[in-house]
Design a protein around this motif. Structure first.
Motif, short mmCIF file in Angstrom:
data_model
loop_
_atom_site.label_atom_id
_atom_site.label_comp_id
_atom_site.label_asym_id
_atom_site.label_seq_id
_atom_site.Cartn_x
_atom_site.Cartn_y
_atom_site.Cartn_z
N LEU A 1 32.77 16.39 25.96
CA LEU A 1 34.04 16.55 25.26
C LEU A 1 33.95 17.65 24.21
CD1 LEU A 1 36.89 15.38 25.07
CD2 LEU A 1 36.03 13.83 23.31
N LEU B 1 33.84 21.01 26.05
CA LEU B 1 35.15 21.36 26.59
C LEU B 1 36.11 21.81 25.49
CD1 LEU B 1 35.67 18.57 29.26
CD2 LEU B 1 35.34 21.00 29.67
N SER B 2 36.05 21.17 24.34
CA SER B 2 36.91 21.61 23.24
C SER B 2 36.48 22.98 22.72
CB SER B 2 36.89 20.58 22.11
OG SER B 2 35.61 20.48 21.55
N GLY C 1 37.94 25.46 25.19
CA GLY C 1 39.36 25.65 24.95
C GLY C 1 39.63 26.51 23.73
N CYS D 1 47.90 15.22 37.71
CA CYS D 1 47.89 13.92 37.01
C CYS D 1 48.93 12.97 37.60
CB CYS D 1 48.15 14.12 35.52
SG CYS D 1 46.81 14.90 34.64
N THR E 1 38.05 25.39 31.60
CA THR E 1 37.96 24.21 30.74
C THR E 1 38.80 23.06 31.31
OG1 THR E 1 37.63 25.63 28.83
CG2 THR E 1 38.32 23.38 28.40
N ILE E 2 40.00 23.38 31.81
CA ILE E 2 40.84 22.33 32.41
C ILE E 2 40.16 21.76 33.65
CG2 ILE E 2 43.05 21.92 33.57
CD1 ILE E 2 44.29 23.98 31.64
N PHE F 1 37.36 19.55 32.59
CA PHE F 1 37.86 18.26 32.09
C PHE F 1 38.07 17.29 33.24
CE2 PHE F 1 41.31 15.40 30.95
CZ PHE F 1 40.83 14.86 29.78
N PHE F 2 38.69 17.77 34.32
CA PHE F 2 38.94 16.88 35.45
C PHE F 2 37.67 16.56 36.22
CE2 PHE F 2 43.38 18.21 34.92
CZ PHE F 2 43.95 16.95 34.85
N VAL G 1 34.64 16.24 34.75
CA VAL G 1 33.85 15.34 33.91
C VAL G 1 34.52 13.98 33.76
CG1 VAL G 1 32.97 14.97 31.57
CG2 VAL G 1 32.71 17.19 32.66
N PHE G 2 35.81 13.98 33.47
CA PHE G 2 36.51 12.74 33.16
C PHE G 2 37.40 12.25 34.29
CE2 PHE G 2 35.89 14.81 28.99
CZ PHE G 2 35.05 13.86 28.44
N TRP H 1 39.11 9.57 31.20
CA TRP H 1 40.26 10.03 30.42
C TRP H 1 41.43 9.08 30.56
CZ3 TRP H 1 44.81 11.32 32.93
CH2 TRP H 1 44.72 11.46 34.30
#
Length: 131
Positions: free
Chosen positions: A7, A10-11, A14, A50, A112-113, A116-117, A119-120, A128
């Motif tokens: 996290l 990833l931040s 971003g 999503c 990054t997006i 995110f998908f 990893v989470f 997430w």
């Protein structure tokens, strides 16, 4: 602890991507804020996927039309986000150097997006979907 490190990284990604976008807009050499319209693409990109994850039941191993449509729409949004700065640069609305900075920001933010998908996105204990 691995989820927290992911996290944070990833931040950080971003933030770096948004920094490239802001540099492409706000440097005194360029001074054109039209590329900020890409923020809409950053917000819209994960929405179809999503929605399809909520609607589609993952028990099928075969391809699902809803999921394929969501990937198609997401691809269209991402391609549009890469095309808009080039169109602005060709129309002399912004400089080519600003276009390069914005495209670098696009690469970082969409990576990054995607991260995110990756990893989470799985339904494990740290997901997430809990948020």
């Amino acid at each position: 602890m691995a989820g927290i490190k992911a996290l944070i990284s990833l931040s950080f990604g971003g933030a770096i991507g948004l920094m490239f976008l802001m540099l492409g807009c706000a440097l005194p050499v360029y001074n054109a804020y039209w590329p900020l319209f890409l923020l809409f693409f950053y917000i819209l990109a994960p929405i179809p996927y999503c929605i399809s994850r909520r609607v589609v039941d993952d028990t099928d191993s075969a391809s699902n039309a809803c999921k394929e449509l969501a990937i198609f729409l997401t691809t269209g949004i991402v391609v549009s986000a890469f095309g808009l700065p080039v169109i602005f640069a060709r129309a002399h609305v912004m400089a080519w150097g600003a276009c390069a900075l914005v495209l670098a920001g696009n690469i970082v933010i969409f990576a990054t997006i995607l991260g995110f998908f990756l990893v989470f996105g799985s339904n494990d204990d740290f997901s997430w979907q809990q948020w």
